[in-house]
Design a protein around this motif. Sequence first.
Motif, PDB file in Angstrom:
ATOM      1  N   ARG A 148       0.707   5.753  -0.341  1.00  0.00           N
ATOM      2  CA  ARG A 148      -0.083   6.979  -0.360  1.00  0.00           C
ATOM      3  C   ARG A 148       0.478   7.865  -1.459  1.00  0.00           C
ATOM      4  O   ARG A 148       1.667   8.204  -1.452  1.00  0.00           O
ATOM      5  CB  ARG A 148      -0.034   7.709   0.977  1.00  0.00           C
ATOM      6  CG  ARG A 148      -0.979   8.937   1.000  1.00  0.00           C
ATOM      7  CD  ARG A 148      -0.983   9.665   2.338  1.00  0.00           C
ATOM      8  NE  ARG A 148       0.308  10.271   2.599  1.00  0.00           N
ATOM      9  CZ  ARG A 148       1.145   9.876   3.566  1.00  0.00           C
ATOM     10  NH1 ARG A 148       0.828   8.877   4.362  1.00  0.00           N
ATOM     11  NH2 ARG A 148       2.295  10.488   3.742  1.00  0.00           N
ATOM     12  N   THR A 149      -0.353   8.242  -2.409  1.00  0.00           N
ATOM     13  CA  THR A 149       0.074   9.081  -3.523  1.00  0.00           C
ATOM     14  C   THR A 149       0.378  10.483  -3.018  1.00  0.00           C
ATOM     15  O   THR A 149      -0.473  11.125  -2.419  1.00  0.00           O
ATOM     16  CB  THR A 149      -1.026   9.133  -4.604  1.00  0.00           C
ATOM     17  OG1 THR A 149      -1.379   7.804  -4.958  1.00  0.00           O
ATOM     18  CG2 THR A 149      -0.543   9.861  -5.837  1.00  0.00           C
ATOM     19  N   CYS A 189      -3.144   0.307  -3.814  1.00  0.00           N
ATOM     20  CA  CYS A 189      -2.654  -1.025  -3.477  1.00  0.00           C
ATOM     21  C   CYS A 189      -2.026  -1.614  -4.742  1.00  0.00           C
ATOM     22  O   CYS A 189      -2.655  -1.617  -5.796  1.00  0.00           O
ATOM     23  CB  CYS A 189      -3.829  -1.867  -3.000  1.00  0.00           C
ATOM     24  SG  CYS A 189      -3.379  -3.498  -2.393  1.00  0.00           S
ATOM     25  N   CYS A 240      -6.627  -6.203  -1.988  1.00  0.00           N
ATOM     26  CA  CYS A 240      -6.768  -4.901  -2.623  1.00  0.00           C
ATOM     27  C   CYS A 240      -8.207  -4.694  -3.087  1.00  0.00           C
ATOM     28  O   CYS A 240      -8.822  -5.604  -3.631  1.00  0.00           O
ATOM     29  CB  CYS A 240      -5.848  -4.795  -3.835  1.00  0.00           C
ATOM     30  SG  CYS A 240      -4.089  -4.831  -3.438  1.00  0.00           S
ATOM     31  N   HIS A 265      -8.409   1.631  -7.338  1.00  0.00           N
ATOM     32  CA  HIS A 265      -7.089   2.020  -6.842  1.00  0.00           C
ATOM     33  C   HIS A 265      -6.207   0.805  -6.572  1.00  0.00           C
ATOM     34  O   HIS A 265      -5.447   0.791  -5.603  1.00  0.00           O
ATOM     35  CB  HIS A 265      -7.192   2.900  -5.600  1.00  0.00           C
ATOM     36  CG  HIS A 265      -8.015   4.117  -5.800  1.00  0.00           C
ATOM     37  ND1 HIS A 265      -7.707   5.078  -6.752  1.00  0.00           N
ATOM     38  CD2 HIS A 265      -9.165   4.539  -5.226  1.00  0.00           C
ATOM     39  CE1 HIS A 265      -8.621   6.015  -6.722  1.00  0.00           C
ATOM     40  NE2 HIS A 265      -9.509   5.718  -5.828  1.00  0.00           N
ATOM     41  N   LYS A 271       5.470   4.581   0.886  1.00  0.00           N
ATOM     42  CA  LYS A 271       5.013   3.256   1.293  1.00  0.00           C
ATOM     43  C   LYS A 271       4.324   3.343   2.646  1.00  0.00           C
ATOM     44  O   LYS A 271       4.835   3.969   3.583  1.00  0.00           O
ATOM     45  CB  LYS A 271       6.204   2.299   1.368  1.00  0.00           C
ATOM     46  CG  LYS A 271       5.820   0.895   1.784  1.00  0.00           C
ATOM     47  CD  LYS A 271       7.052   0.021   1.826  1.00  0.00           C
ATOM     48  CE  LYS A 271       6.729  -1.353   2.386  1.00  0.00           C
ATOM     49  NZ  LYS A 271       7.940  -2.176   2.506  1.00  0.00           N
ATOM     50  N   ILE A 272       3.159   2.727   2.735  1.00  0.00           N
ATOM     51  CA  ILE A 272       2.441   2.641   4.009  1.00  0.00           C
ATOM     52  C   ILE A 272       2.772   1.312   4.690  1.00  0.00           C
ATOM     53  O   ILE A 272       3.213   1.272   5.830  1.00  0.00           O
ATOM     54  CB  ILE A 272       0.919   2.770   3.803  1.00  0.00           C
ATOM     55  CG1 ILE A 272       0.584   4.135   3.197  1.00  0.00           C
ATOM     56  CG2 ILE A 272       0.170   2.534   5.108  1.00  0.00           C
ATOM     57  CD1 ILE A 272      -0.860   4.277   2.761  1.00  0.00           C
ATOM     58  N   TRP A 291       5.075   8.606  -4.395  1.00  0.00           N
ATOM     59  CA  TRP A 291       4.254   8.020  -3.343  1.00  0.00           C
ATOM     60  C   TRP A 291       5.140   7.586  -2.191  1.00  0.00           C
ATOM     61  O   TRP A 291       6.358   7.513  -2.312  1.00  0.00           O
ATOM     62  CB  TRP A 291       3.383   6.890  -3.855  1.00  0.00           C
ATOM     63  CG  TRP A 291       4.072   5.721  -4.538  1.00  0.00           C
ATOM     64  CD1 TRP A 291       5.382   5.370  -4.478  1.00  0.00           C
ATOM     65  CD2 TRP A 291       3.457   4.754  -5.384  1.00  0.00           C
ATOM     66  NE1 TRP A 291       5.621   4.248  -5.231  1.00  0.00           N
ATOM     67  CE2 TRP A 291       4.453   3.840  -5.795  1.00  0.00           C
ATOM     68  CE3 TRP A 291       2.167   4.542  -5.828  1.00  0.00           C
ATOM     69  CZ2 TRP A 291       4.193   2.757  -6.627  1.00  0.00           C
ATOM     70  CZ3 TRP A 291       1.908   3.462  -6.661  1.00  0.00           C
ATOM     71  CH2 TRP A 291       2.911   2.591  -7.058  1.00  0.00           C
ATOM     72  N   GLU A 296       0.852  -1.188   0.000  1.00  0.00           N
ATOM     73  CA  GLU A 296       0.000   0.000   0.000  1.00  0.00           C
ATOM     74  C   GLU A 296       0.889   1.240   0.000  1.00  0.00           C
ATOM     75  O   GLU A 296       1.869   1.306   0.739  1.00  0.00           O
ATOM     76  CB  GLU A 296      -0.904   0.029   1.233  1.00  0.00           C
ATOM     77  CG  GLU A 296      -1.999  -1.001   1.200  1.00  0.00           C
ATOM     78  CD  GLU A 296      -2.914  -0.913   2.412  1.00  0.00           C
ATOM     79  OE1 GLU A 296      -2.594  -0.172   3.374  1.00  0.00           O
ATOM     80  OE2 GLU A 296      -3.949  -1.580   2.393  1.00  0.00           O
ATOM     81  N   HIS A 322      -4.516   9.806  -2.007  1.00  0.00           N
ATOM     82  CA  HIS A 322      -5.237   8.533  -2.003  1.00  0.00           C
ATOM     83  C   HIS A 322      -4.285   7.378  -1.699  1.00  0.00           C
ATOM     84  O   HIS A 322      -3.100   7.435  -2.023  1.00  0.00           O
ATOM     85  CB  HIS A 322      -5.891   8.276  -3.355  1.00  0.00           C
ATOM     86  CG  HIS A 322      -7.183   9.016  -3.536  1.00  0.00           C
ATOM     87  ND1 HIS A 322      -8.043   8.758  -4.561  1.00  0.00           N
ATOM     88  CD2 HIS A 322      -7.767   9.997  -2.817  1.00  0.00           C
ATOM     89  CE1 HIS A 322      -9.097   9.548  -4.481  1.00  0.00           C
ATOM     90  NE2 HIS A 322      -8.945  10.320  -3.430  1.00  0.00           N
ATOM     91  N   THR A 323      -4.822   6.344  -1.093  1.00  0.00           N
ATOM     92  CA  THR A 323      -4.066   5.120  -0.872  1.00  0.00           C
ATOM     93  C   THR A 323      -4.314   4.189  -2.047  1.00  0.00           C
ATOM     94  O   THR A 323      -5.461   3.995  -2.455  1.00  0.00           O
ATOM     95  CB  THR A 323      -4.507   4.432   0.436  1.00  0.00           C
ATOM     96  OG1 THR A 323      -4.238   5.314   1.530  1.00  0.00           O
ATOM     97  CG2 THR A 323      -3.769   3.120   0.650  1.00  0.00           C
TER      98      THR A 323
END
Length: 97
Positions: free
Chosen positions: A6-7, A35, A88, A92, A79-80, A77, A4, A32-33
């Motif tokens: 985050r953009t 996957c 997913c 997205h 990484k989460i 982005w 995942e 947005h997140t």
Amino acid sequence: YCVEFRTESLSHHCALENRPYARWMQYLREGHTVCVACQPPAMNTDTHRCAGDGHNADGDKILHWEAIGNSQCQGTWKKIRQLAHCSCPLVHSFIFT
């Protein structure tokens, strides 16, 4: 596995994409997140990892991405987390290539 992200940023070229198979680029948004799944053949057979998955990039490291089929649709982005089992959502969701 899936990762995942985050953009953080994306180029305005993503919103201009109007080819039928690439319209998904119009829906990318900052914050947005997303996957991203790592599957063969993108997975390295020795390391079992996909290039660009941010393996050692937990935290605030900014990583770069580029959309296949439109090299002008690109951005950054963070990484989460990495997920061993992918769950997913249909929107997205992407695949490493």
